[in-house]
Design a protein around this motif. Structure first.
Motif, mmCIF file in Angstrom:
data_model
loop_
_atom_site.group_PDB
_atom_site.id
_atom_site.type_symbol
_atom_site.label_atom_id
_atom_site.label_comp_id
_atom_site.label_asym_id
_atom_site.label_seq_id
_atom_site.Cartn_x
_atom_site.Cartn_y
_atom_site.Cartn_z
ATOM 1 N N TYR A 555 0.839 -1.195 0.000
ATOM 2 C CA TYR A 555 0.000 0.000 0.000
ATOM 3 C C TYR A 555 0.877 1.249 0.000
ATOM 4 N N LEU A 556 0.436 2.252 -0.751
ATOM 5 C CA LEU A 556 1.078 3.560 -0.706
ATOM 6 C C LEU A 556 0.355 4.431 0.312
ATOM 7 N N TRP A 557 1.152 5.121 1.150
ATOM 8 C CA TRP A 557 0.590 6.100 2.075
ATOM 9 C C TRP A 557 1.007 7.475 1.566
ATOM 10 N N VAL A 558 0.004 8.320 1.377
ATOM 11 C CA VAL A 558 0.196 9.576 0.665
ATOM 12 C C VAL A 558 -0.249 10.738 1.552
ATOM 13 N N GLY A 559 0.628 11.744 1.663
ATOM 14 C CA GLY A 559 0.251 12.994 2.314
ATOM 15 C C GLY A 559 -0.240 13.970 1.276
ATOM 16 N N ASN A 560 -1.557 14.262 1.301
ATOM 17 C CA ASN A 560 -2.151 15.130 0.269
ATOM 18 C C ASN A 560 -3.241 16.001 0.891
ATOM 19 N N ASP A 561 -2.822 16.851 1.854
ATOM 20 C CA ASP A 561 -3.746 17.643 2.673
ATOM 21 C C ASP A 561 -4.666 16.721 3.464
ATOM 22 N N ALA A 562 -4.183 15.556 3.731
ATOM 23 C CA ALA A 562 -4.787 14.501 4.539
ATOM 24 C C ALA A 562 -3.797 13.354 4.492
ATOM 25 N N LEU A 563 -4.088 12.295 5.210
ATOM 26 C CA LEU A 563 -3.327 11.065 5.077
ATOM 27 C C LEU A 563 -4.201 10.066 4.331
ATOM 28 N N SER A 564 -3.673 9.507 3.232
ATOM 29 C CA SER A 564 -4.465 8.589 2.412
ATOM 30 C C SER A 564 -3.693 7.301 2.182
ATOM 31 N N ARG A 565 -4.429 6.181 2.215
ATOM 32 C CA ARG A 565 -3.841 4.894 1.853
ATOM 33 C C ARG A 565 -4.340 4.499 0.469
ATOM 34 N N PHE A 566 -3.393 4.195 -0.412
ATOM 35 C CA PHE A 566 -3.728 3.900 -1.815
ATOM 36 C C PHE A 566 -3.483 2.430 -2.115
ATOM 37 N N ASN A 589 -4.441 18.299 8.966
ATOM 38 C CA ASN A 589 -4.398 17.713 7.618
ATOM 39 C C ASN A 589 -3.120 18.043 6.846
ATOM 40 N N SER A 590 -2.287 18.923 7.395
ATOM 41 C CA SER A 590 -1.087 19.375 6.668
ATOM 42 C C SER A 590 0.044 18.365 6.810
ATOM 43 N N VAL A 591 -0.091 17.208 6.182
ATOM 44 C CA VAL A 591 0.898 16.140 6.298
ATOM 45 C C VAL A 591 2.124 16.492 5.463
ATOM 46 N N ARG A 592 3.301 16.451 6.113
ATOM 47 C CA ARG A 592 4.544 16.790 5.417
ATOM 48 C C ARG A 592 5.524 15.611 5.345
ATOM 49 N N SER A 593 5.378 14.629 6.199
ATOM 50 C CA SER A 593 6.298 13.487 6.187
ATOM 51 C C SER A 593 5.599 12.271 6.763
ATOM 52 N N ILE A 594 6.007 11.101 6.263
ATOM 53 C CA ILE A 594 5.427 9.835 6.709
ATOM 54 C C ILE A 594 6.566 8.833 6.909
ATOM 55 N N GLY A 637 10.434 16.413 8.974
ATOM 56 C CA GLY A 637 10.928 15.087 8.634
ATOM 57 C C GLY A 637 10.814 14.150 9.811
ATOM 58 N N VAL A 638 10.596 12.846 9.533
ATOM 59 C CA VAL A 638 10.505 11.825 10.579
ATOM 60 C C VAL A 638 11.387 10.652 10.168
ATOM 61 N N LEU A 639 12.307 10.235 11.072
ATOM 62 C CA LEU A 639 13.205 9.110 10.826
ATOM 63 C C LEU A 639 13.258 8.229 12.067
ATOM 64 N N GLU A 640 13.633 6.965 11.880
ATOM 65 C CA GLU A 640 13.798 6.033 12.988
ATOM 66 C C GLU A 640 15.234 5.522 12.992
ATOM 67 N N ASP A 641 15.838 5.464 14.195
ATOM 68 C CA ASP A 641 17.200 4.942 14.258
ATOM 69 C C ASP A 641 17.187 3.457 14.614
#
Length: 902
Positions: A555-566, A589-594, A637-641
């Motif tokens: 599945y694609l997760w898309v930030g497009n003025d919401a969070l959407s699963r495609f 709704n202002s999603v900038r990173s996933i 930005g969001v990252l995991e170590d």
């Protein structure tokens, strides 16, 4: 040879010249401390970390005491015989009682008394044979027997303490005499030269003296007396390669492995093989980058962790690389060089390194000739900063960074905001640039690069802010560019590209700012579009796509003025949007990173709503915002170590989130970040775990596991005391409240008229000391004895370093202050001082007793007077009664006579 001869003259007269700069061979993040911070002069001969926690710095312009914020500078004043005798400070040594022995260039020996904040001087007096040998003092050292040794330009001296005058703990510093050890040309058992530069006592108790001109000397101890008066000399022999390499010895050190190292003025560094009495030489070799960087070695320092450093004149500083410990006797040690790089602002400030030391918290201090002071904290100085330098073409092409990617070959690609594409070779610190040319269809068409990705075949794809999509060709010179053609619906739908993603099938997805989501057929160059359809709730939510990721199920997760699963198979979207009536919905709704973490959890960074985590099964969001510890609510930005910690970039620095503890640790520009403001799209984690975060002033790189909390609590010092905002001076006679210097004072006595007073204090931990925290309290002596009060009552004041007090009642108080380092490790014991506020005479116990006595006496006198008055009145009344009685009797008798007559 002429240059070396000239350099020897320079060293002899202790004059220095600016160093040449050269390329950086490795990275260390140095903090630079110079005139702007208050240092008195940039030529630094010695640095000493004192037992109280202060850093003492000897320069050509006086003695400096540094507390992480302020410098107190001690200089020579011609009419003050208790000031420094000379402004050029060559050596600093602390005695066991905390007093400092200061060697000066032509002012002899100075001893600093901490209680009075003054100096006692010892000079060479040609008329006094027991005076100091020379007025230029290079070294002071206290041996295991308690004897103090002084190395001068005219001989070696030992302090003589007259029997019964003082103990060997030194105590007060008056009336010293010196016994002398001088070179006797015809006596091979005398010290080999009078210019004694350095003193060492090894782990076996043997005393070594390095001379400038006479090589190395070992003091031979007589077995009977336990005293030493004869020396064994080790000098250079040009026919013996195992002799010492040079007779000009500048520094001696025994490291924690037991190795004795000898720094020389032209012969590199020597390692002494004690068992054989021979030396192994380490010289600079132009053909060997792992050799020591220069043959003039000015200083040596060993850290407790075993690291050995060498400071050179012109070559920067070198770190020793040890070979297999089993073969030390024959091993060829190597060196890693650190030097000034004009392109890197955090590199060593100057290549002439005259002194190196470590403080009690493990921070490395480096003094240079002309470059002032450098400090390095191995625990925290891990944010490397790359930025644009307008004066240097070999730097980032623009200040702003909009995207970062490291490819499978380790190449680092950086997309700038206005400067095109940059490729950074970090080994050589070289940049290659590609810029837009609208007249060339095979060139970039826009200089703002918003996203970069490598596909499964190793090709580099770029999204631009107006120049469409570009794929770098194999020649690394040209690009295949995909631009929107309004007449062709199979072209890219919009020329502003914000996001790129390679899915599990290897397909490339493109998110545009206004054209929705597209997939490119890389064989044909045609695009399949997915756009918003107001009549279809299963279509894209908005056509502004800012982020795309793919999960393990495809599945694609898309930030497009919401969070959407495609769902790629069905072409349908499921949307997650903010609902102000549902606290478990998306915060904004202002999603900038996933980010999809290792456990499959979904993390979402928003422009206004902080950080979100989605429970996909329950369709519920958990939120973290500024009120929960984030720097602010803007998440770029969001990252995991590797440890499972979440790192986010924001508009106010970066933050590390510990999910188990539900706690954030925040970093800002004072920690070495490029700026507090970062950029959307400029975040990346490499295969090695290194993280890259870009912003408005370049980008930072770091390894998360290298960012460790420092658990060393700081020393606490009270550094200032003011009454009515004026600093109080010391007067042992008692004319002022301070009988000792405030740093050493344990009590203060104030008058009731001193009703406004304040203290300055500092936590002496130098790793980003601006973030050190403080708390203080003022309690009565009786309250201080209470266990509850001892543990509580603190006023936590953040980074504020002073406390003001107004109109305290007369009485006895304890002022206490504690502090933490920048990582929140507190010194709970802190520092305390007794404060007595003397009341006016009319509020003293004696005055109260006097008035009690006066009152009681007055009452007694009143009662006695009243008694006397009543007695007098009673007597008078008796007299009147008696008179009236007599008169009645007379009248009665008269009446009786009259009656009888009738």
């Amino acid at each position: 040879m002429e240059s070396l001869k000239y350099l020897r003259i320079i060293i002899f007269f202790l004059s220095v010249f600016p160093a040449l700069v050269s390329a950086q061979t490795d990275k260390m993040v140095f903090n630079h401390i110079s005139l702007e911070q208050g240092l008195s002069q940039t030529t630094v001969f010695c640095i000493y970390s004192g037992s109280r926690g202060f850093i003492w710095i000897g320069t050509e312009g006086g003695l400096n005491r540094y507390d992480g914020f302020d410098f107190k500078v001690y200089t020579h004043y011609p009419f003050d015989n208790q000031s420094l005798s000379n402004n050029t400070i060559l050596s600093i040594y602390e005695d066991i009682d905390g007093s400092l022995w200061i060697g000066t260039n032509e002012g002899g020996l100075n001893i600093y008394d901490r209680n009075t904040d003054k100096f006692t001087h010892y000079y060479n007096d040609p008329k006094d044979e027991s005076s100091l040998s020379g007025s230029k003092v290079f070294a002071c050292f206290r041996d295991d027997n308690g004897d103090m040794w002084v190395g001068t330009s005219a001989g070696l001296d030992k302090v003589v303490i007259e029997e019964g005058s003082r103990s060997k703990s030194m105590g007060r510093y008056e009336g010293f005499k010196f016994s002398h050890y001088k070179n006797e040309p015809n006596n091979p058992k005398s010290i080999s030269h009078n210019r004694v530069r350095t003193i060492l006592q090894d782990s076996d108790g043997v005393l070594w003296f390095g001379t400038q001109g006479g090589g190395l000397n070992k003091l031979e101890i007589d077995a009977g007396s336990g005293e030493g008066s004869e020396f064994k000399q080790f000098v250079h022999d040009e026919h013996d390669p195992q002799s010492i390499s040079d007779n000009d010895i500048l520094y001696l050190l025994q490291d924690y492995a037991g190795e004795i190292w000898v720094a020389t003025l032209g012969g590199g560094v020597n390692r002494f093989i004690a068992s054989a009495g021979t030396f192994v030489r380490y010289l600079h070799d132009e053909e060997n980058k792992q050799s020591i960087s220069h043959n003039v070695v000015l200083t040596i320092h060993a850290e407790k962790n075993g690291t050995v450093w060498f400071g050179t004149y012109g070559g920067g500083m070198d770190k020793l690389v040890r070979p297999d410990m089993k073969s030390l006797a024959t091993a060829n040690f190597s060196f890693i060089n650190y030097r000034n790089d004009p392109q890197l602002e955090y590199s060593l400030s100057n290549n002439n390194v005259g002194t190196i030391t470590s403080d009690k918290n493990g921070i490395l201090w480096v003094g240079t000739f002309g470059g002032a002071v450098n400090s390095f904290d191995s625990r925290s100085s891990k944010f490397f900063h790359y930025k644009h330098n307008p004066q240097n073409e070999n730097s980032l092409a623009a200040k702003g960074v909009g995207s970062i990617c490291e490819d499978s070959r380790g190449n680092l690609w950086v997309g700038t905001s206005g400067g095109g594409l940059n490729l950074l070779d970090r080994e050589e610190n070289n940049y290659t640039r590609w810029v837009a040319d609208n007249n060339d269809p095979s060139a970039l068409q826009h200089n703002s690069i918003t996203c970069i990705i490598e596909d499964n075949e190793g090709a580099i794809w770029l999204g631009t802010s107006g120049g469409g999509l570009a794929k770098m060709n194999d020649d690394r010179k040209t690009f295949e560019v995909f631009m929107n053609d309004p007449m062709d619906s199979s072209t890219i739908p919009h020329n502003v590209v914000r996001a790129l993603c390679i899915d599990n099938d290897g397909d490339l997805w493109v998110g545009t700012h206004g054209g929705g989501l597209s997939m490119i057929d890389r064989q044909t160059g045609k695009f399949v579009h997915y756009k918003q359809d107001p009549d279809n709730p299963r279509s894209l939510f908005r056509n502004r796509v800012r982020a795309i990721v793919v999960d393990k199920d495809g599945y694609l997760w898309v930030g497009n003025d919401a969070l959407s699963r495609f769902d790629k198979q069905t072409g349908e979207f499921v949307h997650y949007v903010h609902n102000h009536e549902d606290r478990n919905s998306l915060s904004d709704n202002s999603v900038r990173s996933i980010l999809i973490d290792k456990k499959g959890k979904l993390w979402i960074g928003t422009l206004r709503g902080g950080l979100n985590r989605l429970d996909v099964r329950r369709k519920k969001f958990t939120h973290w915002r500024a009120m929960d510890g984030l720097p602010n609510d803007v998440i770029y930005g969001v990252l995991e170590d590797a440890g499972g910690y979440i790192w986010v970039s924001t508009n106010k620095g970066i933050s590390k989130f510990d999910m188990k503890a539900n706690k954030f640790k925040n970093f800002d520009i004072s920690d070495g970040l490029q700026s507090n403001e970062f950029s959307s799209g400029a975040y990346f984690k490499s295969r090695t775990g290194e993280m890259f975060l870009g912003g408005i002033n370049g980008f930072n790189t770091f390894f998360p596991d290298s960012i460790q909390n420092n658990l060393n609590a700081p020393d606490i010092a009270i550094t200032g005391f003011q009454v009515f905002n004026k600093e109080v001076m010391i007067d042992p006679g008692g004319s002022t409240p301070l009988k000792k210097y405030i740093v050493e004072a344990d009590s203060i006595s104030l008058s009731y008229e001193d009703y406004i007073f304040s203290f300055d204090f500092v936590a002496l931990h130098f790793s980003n000391s601006k973030k050190n925290q403080y708390a203080y309290k003022m309690v009565t002596v009786d309250e201080a004895r209470s266990s509850a009060t001892r543990q509580g009552g603190w006023q936590y004041v953040g980074t504020r370093r002073y406390a003001n007090f107004y109109n305290l009642d007369p009485g006895e108080y304890i002022f206490s202050v504690k502090g933490s380092n920048s990582d929140g490790t507190w010194n709970e014991e802190g520092k305390s001082i007794y404060v007595k506020i003397v009341p006016p005479f009319w509020r003293t116990q004696w005055f109260y007793l006097f008035w009690i006595i006066v009152g009681v006496g007055g009452i007694w006198l009143f009662l006695k007077g009243r008694e006397k008055f009543l007695q007098i009145k009673f007597t008078k009344l008796e007299e009147e009664v008696e008179y009236l009685t007599d008169m009645l009797e007379i009248e009665k008798n008269k009446n009786k006579e009259d009656w009888e007559k009738e």
